[in-house]
Write a protein that holds these residues in place. Sequence first.
Motif, PDB file in Angstrom:
ATOM      1  N   ARG A 165       0.818  -1.204   0.000  1.00  0.00           N
ATOM      2  CA  ARG A 165       0.000   0.000   0.000  1.00  0.00           C
ATOM      3  C   ARG A 165       0.856   1.260   0.000  1.00  0.00           C
ATOM      4  O   ARG A 165       2.001   1.253   0.459  1.00  0.00           O
ATOM      5  CB  ARG A 165      -0.921   0.002   1.220  1.00  0.00           C
ATOM      6  CG  ARG A 165      -1.897  -1.157   1.252  1.00  0.00           C
ATOM      7  CD  ARG A 165      -2.716  -1.157   2.519  1.00  0.00           C
ATOM      8  NE  ARG A 165      -3.737  -2.191   2.509  1.00  0.00           N
ATOM      9  CZ  ARG A 165      -4.959  -2.033   2.018  1.00  0.00           C
ATOM     10  NH1 ARG A 165      -5.299  -0.864   1.494  1.00  0.00           N
ATOM     11  NH2 ARG A 165      -5.831  -3.014   2.039  1.00  0.00           N
ATOM     12  N   ALA A 166       0.257   2.335  -0.483  1.00  0.00           N
ATOM     13  CA  ALA A 166       0.947   3.624  -0.534  1.00  0.00           C
ATOM     14  C   ALA A 166       1.116   4.178   0.876  1.00  0.00           C
ATOM     15  O   ALA A 166       0.334   3.894   1.777  1.00  0.00           O
ATOM     16  CB  ALA A 166       0.164   4.602  -1.401  1.00  0.00           C
ATOM     17  N   ILE A 167       2.143   4.988   1.048  1.00  0.00           N
ATOM     18  CA  ILE A 167       2.414   5.634   2.321  1.00  0.00           C
ATOM     19  C   ILE A 167       2.533   7.138   2.095  1.00  0.00           C
ATOM     20  O   ILE A 167       2.568   7.611   0.955  1.00  0.00           O
ATOM     21  CB  ILE A 167       3.701   5.097   2.976  1.00  0.00           C
ATOM     22  CG1 ILE A 167       4.887   5.317   2.034  1.00  0.00           C
ATOM     23  CG2 ILE A 167       3.561   3.631   3.330  1.00  0.00           C
ATOM     24  CD1 ILE A 167       6.207   4.986   2.653  1.00  0.00           C
ATOM     25  N   SER A 178       2.245   2.534  -6.324  1.00  0.00           N
ATOM     26  CA  SER A 178       1.287   3.647  -6.343  1.00  0.00           C
ATOM     27  C   SER A 178       1.955   4.954  -5.940  1.00  0.00           C
ATOM     28  O   SER A 178       1.589   6.022  -6.430  1.00  0.00           O
ATOM     29  CB  SER A 178       0.115   3.340  -5.413  1.00  0.00           C
ATOM     30  OG  SER A 178       0.581   3.008  -4.117  1.00  0.00           O
ATOM     31  N   ASN A 179       2.945   4.908  -5.052  1.00  0.00           N
ATOM     32  CA  ASN A 179       3.700   6.100  -4.701  1.00  0.00           C
ATOM     33  C   ASN A 179       4.617   6.535  -5.833  1.00  0.00           C
ATOM     34  O   ASN A 179       4.808   7.735  -6.071  1.00  0.00           O
ATOM     35  CB  ASN A 179       4.549   5.857  -3.446  1.00  0.00           C
ATOM     36  CG  ASN A 179       3.737   5.931  -2.164  1.00  0.00           C
ATOM     37  OD1 ASN A 179       3.721   4.997  -1.384  1.00  0.00           O
ATOM     38  ND2 ASN A 179       3.047   7.036  -1.950  1.00  0.00           N
ATOM     39  N   LYS A 199       6.434  13.709  -8.474  1.00  0.00           N
ATOM     40  CA  LYS A 199       6.391  14.842  -9.394  1.00  0.00           C
ATOM     41  C   LYS A 199       7.770  15.298  -9.864  1.00  0.00           C
ATOM     42  O   LYS A 199       7.886  15.976 -10.862  1.00  0.00           O
ATOM     43  CB  LYS A 199       5.671  16.021  -8.732  1.00  0.00           C
ATOM     44  CG  LYS A 199       4.219  15.722  -8.382  1.00  0.00           C
ATOM     45  CD  LYS A 199       3.554  16.923  -7.727  1.00  0.00           C
ATOM     46  CE  LYS A 199       2.104  16.623  -7.372  1.00  0.00           C
ATOM     47  NZ  LYS A 199       1.439  17.777  -6.718  1.00  0.00           N
ATOM     48  N   GLU A 200       8.812  14.944  -9.126  1.00  0.00           N
ATOM     49  CA  GLU A 200      10.141  15.404  -9.498  1.00  0.00           C
ATOM     50  C   GLU A 200      11.114  14.249  -9.440  1.00  0.00           C
ATOM     51  O   GLU A 200      10.908  13.259  -8.750  1.00  0.00           O
ATOM     52  CB  GLU A 200      10.604  16.543  -8.582  1.00  0.00           C
ATOM     53  CG  GLU A 200      10.515  16.222  -7.104  1.00  0.00           C
ATOM     54  CD  GLU A 200      10.919  17.405  -6.242  1.00  0.00           C
ATOM     55  OE1 GLU A 200      12.134  17.585  -6.068  1.00  0.00           O
ATOM     56  OE2 GLU A 200      10.034  18.127  -5.759  1.00  0.00           O
ATOM     57  N   GLY A 201      12.195  14.392 -10.203  1.00  0.00           N
ATOM     58  CA  GLY A 201      13.180  13.329 -10.274  1.00  0.00           C
ATOM     59  C   GLY A 201      14.115  13.325  -9.080  1.00  0.00           C
ATOM     60  O   GLY A 201      14.326  14.331  -8.420  1.00  0.00           O
ATOM     61  N   GLY A 240       9.196   0.367  -8.226  1.00  0.00           N
ATOM     62  CA  GLY A 240       7.901   0.258  -7.584  1.00  0.00           C
ATOM     63  C   GLY A 240       7.409  -1.183  -7.577  1.00  0.00           C
ATOM     64  O   GLY A 240       7.529  -1.894  -8.587  1.00  0.00           O
ATOM     65  N   VAL A 241       6.871  -1.645  -6.448  1.00  0.00           N
ATOM     66  CA  VAL A 241       6.367  -3.007  -6.333  1.00  0.00           C
ATOM     67  C   VAL A 241       4.917  -2.953  -5.834  1.00  0.00           C
ATOM     68  O   VAL A 241       4.521  -2.018  -5.132  1.00  0.00           O
ATOM     69  CB  VAL A 241       7.236  -3.853  -5.375  1.00  0.00           C
ATOM     70  CG1 VAL A 241       8.601  -4.125  -5.977  1.00  0.00           C
ATOM     71  CG2 VAL A 241       7.392  -3.153  -4.026  1.00  0.00           C
TER      72      VAL A 241
END
Length: 451
Positions: free
Chosen positions: A398-400, A423-424, A429-431, A438-439
């Motif tokens: 889940r996202a945090i 999902s995060n 928005k920025e590098g 991502g898993v």
Amino acid sequence: MKAKIKQVFQCQSCGYISPKWIGRCPDCGAWNSFVEETIEAGTERKILSETVQPVSISSIEITVSDRFLTGIAELDRVLGGGLVKGSLILIGGDPGIGKSTLLLQASNNLSLQYGKVLYVSAEESLTQIKLRAERLGITSEGILLLSETLVEKIIECAKETQPAALIVDSIQTVYTEEAVSAPGSVSQIRDSAAKFMNFAKSTGIPVFLIGHVTKEGAIAGPRVLEHLVDTVLYFEGDRGYAYRILRSVKNRFGPTNEIGVFEMTSQGLTEVENPSLIFLSEHGVSSGSAITATIEGTRAILTEIQALVSPSQFGMPRRNFIGVDYQRVNLLIAVIEKRGKVNLASADIFVNVVGGLKITEPASDLAIISAIVSSFRDMPLPDRTVIFGEVGLSGEIRAISQTELRLKEASRIGMKRAIIPKSNLERLKEGYDLNIKGVTSINELIEVINS
């Protein structure tokens, strides 16, 4: 009307009163907490004839002078940016962990900047405090020492000297004449703290109260004591470690759960400006070790989680976890077995957070699972990799919150890779100067670890 004196039994944990001794408190559930005390009943209360008028919130002005710095940046951080005038602050911790040392150092800084500081010792003699001050290199003449246990005399002395701050060591050893019970009892602690609160609010002088803790780690005395004060700070850390963590669990003037990190040295408590480097200073590439980013108040801290998984030699697998929630880790082990198809039923599992830090947020789930799987398969995780994310019962990740803050800290420390919830990753928005993966499930996480 003269007050009536009567004997009752009072719970030392919550203040519940019983006419006879009972083994278990019906209010808070504590065992063997009832102590016989003497209380006053039927005392008349004076009713004020003056009326109090409300004030519009827009008419109240807040100035910068309402706060002043203690000279210890980590303490100012935990206090929410500095010491607020008229505030009542409670500091608790195990004996010898550094409560008196920290406040003596703060007294030195405050006396040099803002004037006299009144340090009241109800436990130690003035000679003992002087010896500690010499060891810490404190020579300020603005620190006034007072050895007194009666609250009324302490407040009278504070009104005469008008110090910049008042320090009481400790609240369990002082007493007030208005309460007839013994010092350290529920009524004495409550009434004494209330008098110090009234003094702080009426004069604008901040008051520090040092509190003893029980074997469970909570402030000794009734829970109403923590509700009464403005700020509650706890010292954490084993005395076997050099590092001490000062955590804010309540703060009416700033964020809660903020922490300050200190190192105990021969010169007293010194500030640790970069806690992440301290907790990772001895990190090496080995199986069972994972780095995670945890949020403490307003900043991210990188710390190492270690796990040791080995076949049980005694038939009954042992589980021992330090610095993490016991029930939470047991839940994660069940998820690894059921969803990840990793057989841990006959294995001893030990989990430890390096440096004495205690992690409570679920964002550390991924790192705990990674460390356990890494130790079970005896395969080190990729070097300079930070891992964080919450795991659900079905194995989903889940996202945090505050992902950007965690990644910035990881990049600043020198991490090269990051494993986070997918999902995060999609919301970034920025590098960042990181190779971010991502898993979505623990099966995907295990594949990434094995690769």
